[in-house]
Design an enzyme around this catalytic site. Structure first.
Site, PDB file in Angstrom:
ATOM      1  N   SER A  40       0.834  -1.195   0.000  1.00  0.00           N
ATOM      2  CA  SER A  40       0.000   0.000   0.000  1.00  0.00           C
ATOM      3  C   SER A  40       0.869   1.245   0.000  1.00  0.00           C
ATOM      4  O   SER A  40       1.616   1.507   0.945  1.00  0.00           O
ATOM      5  CB  SER A  40      -0.911   0.026   1.229  1.00  0.00           C
ATOM      6  OG  SER A  40      -1.601   1.257   1.290  1.00  0.00           O
ATOM      7  N   HIS A  94      -1.059  -1.218  -4.392  1.00  0.00           N
ATOM      8  CA  HIS A  94      -2.336  -0.758  -3.847  1.00  0.00           C
ATOM      9  C   HIS A  94      -2.296   0.749  -3.617  1.00  0.00           C
ATOM     10  O   HIS A  94      -1.406   1.258  -2.920  1.00  0.00           O
ATOM     11  CB  HIS A  94      -2.606  -1.486  -2.528  1.00  0.00           C
ATOM     12  CG  HIS A  94      -3.987  -1.284  -1.984  1.00  0.00           C
ATOM     13  ND1 HIS A  94      -5.079  -2.002  -2.422  1.00  0.00           N
ATOM     14  CD2 HIS A  94      -4.450  -0.443  -1.027  1.00  0.00           C
ATOM     15  CE1 HIS A  94      -6.156  -1.622  -1.752  1.00  0.00           C
ATOM     16  NE2 HIS A  94      -5.800  -0.672  -0.911  1.00  0.00           N
ATOM     17  N   ASP A 143      -4.616   3.950  -2.325  1.00  0.00           N
ATOM     18  CA  ASP A 143      -5.819   4.362  -1.614  1.00  0.00           C
ATOM     19  C   ASP A 143      -6.209   5.786  -2.004  1.00  0.00           C
ATOM     20  O   ASP A 143      -5.449   6.726  -1.792  1.00  0.00           O
ATOM     21  CB  ASP A 143      -5.595   4.311  -0.101  1.00  0.00           C
ATOM     22  CG  ASP A 143      -5.532   2.887   0.425  1.00  0.00           C
ATOM     23  OD1 ASP A 143      -6.414   2.097   0.081  1.00  0.00           O
ATOM     24  OD2 ASP A 143      -4.587   2.568   1.170  1.00  0.00           O
ATOM     25  N   MET A 160      -8.778   8.650  -1.157  1.00  0.00           N
ATOM     26  CA  MET A 160      -9.710   9.064  -0.094  1.00  0.00           C
ATOM     27  C   MET A 160     -10.118  10.510  -0.322  1.00  0.00           C
ATOM     28  O   MET A 160      -9.291  11.350  -0.682  1.00  0.00           O
ATOM     29  CB  MET A 160      -9.051   8.938   1.282  1.00  0.00           C
ATOM     30  CG  MET A 160      -8.452   7.580   1.580  1.00  0.00           C
ATOM     31  SD  MET A 160      -7.779   7.523   3.265  1.00  0.00           S
ATOM     32  CE  MET A 160      -6.781   6.038   3.177  1.00  0.00           C
ATOM     33  N   HIS A 217      -8.121   1.560  -4.707  1.00  0.00           N
ATOM     34  CA  HIS A 217      -9.161   1.382  -3.698  1.00  0.00           C
ATOM     35  C   HIS A 217      -9.800   2.743  -3.455  1.00  0.00           C
ATOM     36  O   HIS A 217      -9.204   3.631  -2.836  1.00  0.00           O
ATOM     37  CB  HIS A 217      -8.529   0.829  -2.418  1.00  0.00           C
ATOM     38  CG  HIS A 217      -9.495   0.645  -1.301  1.00  0.00           C
ATOM     39  ND1 HIS A 217      -9.078   0.411  -0.002  1.00  0.00           N
ATOM     40  CD2 HIS A 217     -10.855   0.653  -1.253  1.00  0.00           C
ATOM     41  CE1 HIS A 217     -10.138   0.282   0.781  1.00  0.00           C
ATOM     42  NE2 HIS A 217     -11.216   0.434   0.042  1.00  0.00           N
ATOM     43  N   MET A 259     -12.017   4.991  -1.630  1.00  0.00           N
ATOM     44  CA  MET A 259     -12.749   5.255  -0.392  1.00  0.00           C
ATOM     45  C   MET A 259     -13.377   6.638  -0.524  1.00  0.00           C
ATOM     46  O   MET A 259     -12.947   7.604   0.109  1.00  0.00           O
ATOM     47  CB  MET A 259     -11.816   5.157   0.805  1.00  0.00           C
ATOM     48  CG  MET A 259     -11.361   3.746   1.087  1.00  0.00           C
ATOM     49  SD  MET A 259     -10.202   3.609   2.472  1.00  0.00           S
ATOM     50  CE  MET A 259      -8.658   3.550   1.581  1.00  0.00           C
ATOM     51  N   MET A 263     -12.180  -5.173   4.503  1.00  0.00           N
ATOM     52  CA  MET A 263     -11.393  -4.250   5.321  1.00  0.00           C
ATOM     53  C   MET A 263     -11.212  -4.839   6.719  1.00  0.00           C
ATOM     54  O   MET A 263     -12.190  -5.200   7.378  1.00  0.00           O
ATOM     55  CB  MET A 263     -12.082  -2.890   5.417  1.00  0.00           C
ATOM     56  CG  MET A 263     -12.118  -2.110   4.115  1.00  0.00           C
ATOM     57  SD  MET A 263     -10.465  -1.777   3.453  1.00  0.00           S
ATOM     58  CE  MET A 263      -9.756  -0.777   4.784  1.00  0.00           C
ATOM     59  N   GLY A 291      -9.497   4.648   6.246  1.00  0.00           N
ATOM     60  CA  GLY A 291      -9.183   6.062   6.425  1.00  0.00           C
ATOM     61  C   GLY A 291      -7.738   6.336   6.769  1.00  0.00           C
ATOM     62  O   GLY A 291      -7.158   7.314   6.308  1.00  0.00           O
ATOM     63  N   PHE A 292      -7.140   5.465   7.570  1.00  0.00           N
ATOM     64  CA  PHE A 292      -5.766   5.713   8.009  1.00  0.00           C
ATOM     65  C   PHE A 292      -4.980   4.410   8.051  1.00  0.00           C
ATOM     66  O   PHE A 292      -5.521   3.354   8.403  1.00  0.00           O
ATOM     67  CB  PHE A 292      -5.743   6.364   9.405  1.00  0.00           C
ATOM     68  CG  PHE A 292      -6.367   7.730   9.432  1.00  0.00           C
ATOM     69  CD1 PHE A 292      -5.626   8.859   9.130  1.00  0.00           C
ATOM     70  CD2 PHE A 292      -7.712   7.886   9.743  1.00  0.00           C
ATOM     71  CE1 PHE A 292      -6.208  10.116   9.139  1.00  0.00           C
ATOM     72  CE2 PHE A 292      -8.306   9.143   9.756  1.00  0.00           C
ATOM     73  CZ  PHE A 292      -7.548  10.263   9.456  1.00  0.00           C
ATOM     74  N   GLY A 337      -1.671   1.999   9.427  1.00  0.00           N
ATOM     75  CA  GLY A 337      -1.038   1.740  10.706  1.00  0.00           C
ATOM     76  C   GLY A 337      -1.966   1.330  11.824  1.00  0.00           C
ATOM     77  O   GLY A 337      -1.574   1.324  12.994  1.00  0.00           O
ATOM     78  N   ASP A 364      -7.326  -5.888   3.638  1.00  0.00           N
ATOM     79  CA  ASP A 364      -6.591  -4.635   3.764  1.00  0.00           C
ATOM     80  C   ASP A 364      -6.737  -4.102   5.189  1.00  0.00           C
ATOM     81  O   ASP A 364      -7.850  -3.850   5.647  1.00  0.00           O
ATOM     82  CB  ASP A 364      -7.160  -3.617   2.764  1.00  0.00           C
ATOM     83  CG  ASP A 364      -6.437  -2.280   2.793  1.00  0.00           C
ATOM     84  OD1 ASP A 364      -5.433  -2.146   3.509  1.00  0.00           O
ATOM     85  OD2 ASP A 364      -6.883  -1.367   2.076  1.00  0.00           O
ATOM     86  N   GLY A 365      -5.592  -3.947   5.849  1.00  0.00           N
ATOM     87  CA  GLY A 365      -5.588  -3.323   7.168  1.00  0.00           C
ATOM     88  C   GLY A 365      -4.875  -4.137   8.219  1.00  0.00           C
ATOM     89  O   GLY A 365      -5.327  -5.224   8.562  1.00  0.00           O
ATOM     90  N   GLY A 366      -3.749  -3.639   8.696  1.00  0.00           N
ATOM     91  CA  GLY A 366      -3.042  -4.306   9.784  1.00  0.00           C
ATOM     92  C   GLY A 366      -2.359  -5.603   9.392  1.00  0.00           C
ATOM     93  O   GLY A 366      -2.071  -6.433  10.264  1.00  0.00           O
ATOM     94  N   GLY A 418       0.952  -2.246   4.156  1.00  0.00           N
ATOM     95  CA  GLY A 418       1.535  -0.913   4.058  1.00  0.00           C
ATOM     96  C   GLY A 418       2.802  -0.772   4.849  1.00  0.00           C
ATOM     97  O   GLY A 418       3.917  -0.896   4.336  1.00  0.00           O
ATOM     98  N   SER A 419       2.654  -0.539   6.155  1.00  0.00           N
ATOM     99  CA  SER A 419       3.819  -0.329   7.021  1.00  0.00           C
ATOM    100  C   SER A 419       4.745  -1.532   7.044  1.00  0.00           C
ATOM    101  O   SER A 419       5.969  -1.382   7.159  1.00  0.00           O
ATOM    102  CB  SER A 419       3.356  -0.011   8.447  1.00  0.00           C
ATOM    103  OG  SER A 419       2.506   1.110   8.465  1.00  0.00           O
TER     104      SER A 419
END
Length: 220
Positions: free
Chosen positions: A5, A28, A30, A32, A61, A63, A132, A137-138, A140, A170-172, A192-193
């Site tokens: 991401s 990926h 994002d 927004m 993606h 959003m 998700m 939205g954010f 991390g 997607d996420g964490g 991402g991170s």
């Protein structure tokens, strides 16, 4: 499949960020709008610049509010996959057909609190289901394991031949969470991170892919 991401990258060096993850399956991105989610990132002009700077298939993606109006532009620009939110699309069937007609794959995303079952029939018109695992939205944020029940339901339908979607999450996603997501039935992992926070993003991708492969083998 691993989809780094770019939200976790340095926005002042997006071309370099794309180049750093050449081993990725998808990139990926994002988008927004500050309305559908409480954050504002980038839009079509920046996505076009990213598309011009990489050969990696770009996974957009969206959003955003009113994806029925805006999504087609990303498909026409050359995005490989354009994902819209089930919670925002006014006519998700027509939208999927329009995205596909423009040459992209069509993805449908659902937020952590959105139930899976109401959208099963819609998914026959889509190529990708993006679950998700954080509130959008954010970057991390901490992984929400309860969403894996939706992944398992989707996986069962895919394995039974009732759906043909790629199951994406997607996420964490990181080295601590990717194995349980893989065991639940995820095909494509947005990270991402875990990728851009590593000293060597390319090596981080391979390490995540290896973990997912081992866990997928255990589960299936």
């Amino acid at each position: 499949m691993i989809a780094p991401s770019i939200l976790a990258a340095d926005f002042a060096r997006l071309a370099e960020a794309a180049d750093a993850v050449k081993g990725a399956d998808w990139l990926h991105v994002d988008v927004m709008d500050g309305h559908f989610v409480p954050n504002l990132t980038l839009g079509l002009p920046v996505v076009k610049a990213i598309l011009a700077s990489t050969d990696i298939p770009v996974d957009c993606h969206l959003m955003i509010d009113d994806p029925d109006r805006w999504a087609l532009g990303y498909a026409e620009a050359g995005a490989h996959n354009v994902t819209v939110h089930a919670e925002a699309a006014a006519d998700p069937v027509k939208l999927a057909h329009d995205i596909r007609a423009a040459g992209a794959k069509a993805g449908l995303s659902i937020k952590p609190r959105t139930p899976f079952e109401p959208y099963v029939e819609l998914l026959s018109h889509y190529d990708t289901l993006l679950v998700m695992s954080v509130e959008p939205g954010f970057g991390g944020q901490e992984f929400i394991p309860e969403v894996l029940d939706k992944v398992r339901k989707a996986r069962r339908l895919v394995d039974a031949g009732e759906l043909t979607v790629i199951v994406e999450i997607d996420g964490g996603i990181n080295s601590d969470t990717i194995e349980q997501a893989a065991e639940a039935g995820v095909d494509c992992f947005v990270a991402g991170s875990a990728v851009y926070g590593a000293a060597d993003p390319a090596k981080a991708i391979e390490a995540l892919r290896d973990q997912a492969r081992v866990s997928t083998g255990k589960a299936r």
